[in-house]
Each structure stands twice: as C-alpha cells, then as structure tokens.
Write an enzyme that holds these catalytic residues in place. Structure first.
Site: not given
Ligand code: GRF
Length: 190
Positions: A13-15, A92, A107, A109, A145, A174
């Site tokens: 969950g860093s994003n 998916i 999403n 990727h 994707d 990202e």
């Molecule tokens: C990221 O690289 C994202 O692009 C992919 O899974 C990873 C998730 O990373 N779909 P995080 O959980 O957001 O750290």
C-alpha cells in the site's frame, strides 16, 4: 470534480498511502472514503487505519469471485464511491462488475504498457535488456492490464540496475504519476 475515492489493495500500500497523504494535505481535492483489501493481512490496511481511513476486508479466500464482487459492489454503493483506484490489487474484475459499477476504475502497473503485462514485470524487463521501462495508469477492463492508457512515466534502465533497484525507481515514479492522474481527472481532462 471532487471524487469519493475507494482504494483497492492486496499488499503493502505505498501508492495507497501516497494518495491518502495527497488528499489529507489538500494536494488533491478528492476524499479517500475507504481502503478495501481482499487479503486480511495486507500491510496497507494498518497504514490506512493509522491515517484514520476507514478500512474493509473482503477476504476472497472464503468467497467465490461472484460473491466477492457482489460484496465489493454493495459496499462501494453504500459508501457512494465514484472513483475506484486499484493500487497493487491482485485480482481481475469481471466485465459484469465493471459494467454494473458504472464509474471510473483505474489501475497502476509498473511497466510501459502494453509491454510486460502481468506479474514479475521488473525481472522480465531486466532479462529482456530493455533500455526503458516505467509505469502506466490505465482504465480497467476485464482483461489483464489492458484498458485504455491515461498516462505513463518513463524510467531509464542502467546496466547496473537489477530487479530491486528498478522496482524502487519505478515505485517513486508511480507515486508521482498517480497524483498527476488524479489531478487530471479532477479537472476533467480525461
Ligand atoms: C506497484 O508496483 C503497482 O504498480 C503494482 O503493484 C505494486 C503495488 O505497490 N500494481 P504498493 O502496494 O503501492 O506499494
């Protein structure tokens, strides 16, 4: 437009955390109304809770795909979510779910789609000796994707890079890209 965002995760969950911070600081106008995970032990759930975000586990181990999606759909409706952001969500979604939800689903990727769809993207990019990789945010359709691309960021791969260093470089991009895209969507530029 201000969105009511739900973030779907399966892992660290860093994003997700980066989007939460951008919302809490006012960098984006939209609000994160909930974080949902299909894995009960997803690290991101703890991070969301620590930031006072409502969380929900829909444990897919115990449910059929159909049951999982019905639970998800009902919860999103209850929370009045109008933008679903996938960030490390490892399932998916079906055509039926996407059609019924009828709101934007996006999403992220870690590759320059349409190259390297699916898993182990960093390793495959290194092994193929490509000179550039990056990340992509795209609309979600029922294929892996494969939905229409919204935006991308490029990362140059150096000879010294390995899977891990590439993962880190791309992840930094990202985080920036997700916020850039959310701002675009808020301004209706997509
Ligand atoms: C990221 O690289 C994202 O692009 C992919 O899974 C990873 C998730 O990373 N779909 P995080 O959980 O957001 O750290």
């Amino acid at each position: 437009m201000e969105f009511k965002i739900a973030i779907l995760i399966s892992g660290s969950g860093s994003n997700m955390l980066n989007i939460i911070k951008a919302s809490q600081s006012g960098e984006i106008k939209s609000k994160i109304v909930t974080v949902i995970s299909n894995k009960s032990n997803a690290l991101g759930i703890k991070k969301a809770k620590n930031n006072n975000i409502k969380t929900k586990i829909i444990n897919d181990k115990l449910l059929s795909k159909d049951e999982f999606e019905t639970n998800l759909f009902e919860y999103l409706k209850k929370k009045d979510v109008n933008l679903l952001c996938l960030a490390g969500f490892m399932k998916i979604l079906s055509k039926n779910f996407i059609k019924n939800f009828d709101r934007k689903i996006i999403n992220i990727h870690p590759s320059l789609l349409p190259s390297f769809k699916g898993l182990n993207t960093h390793k495959r990019a290194i092994n193929m000796n490509v000179k550039f990789s990056g990340c992509t945010i795209h609309y979600v359709n029922e294929l892996l994707d494969s939905g229409k691309i919204i935006d991308q960021e490029i990362v140059r791969i150096k000879k010294s890079d390995d899977e891990n260093s590439l993962r880190k470089k791309i992840l930094m991009k990202e985080h920036k890209l997700y916020i850039k895209v959310l701002k675009k969507l808020e301004k209706n530029l997509e």
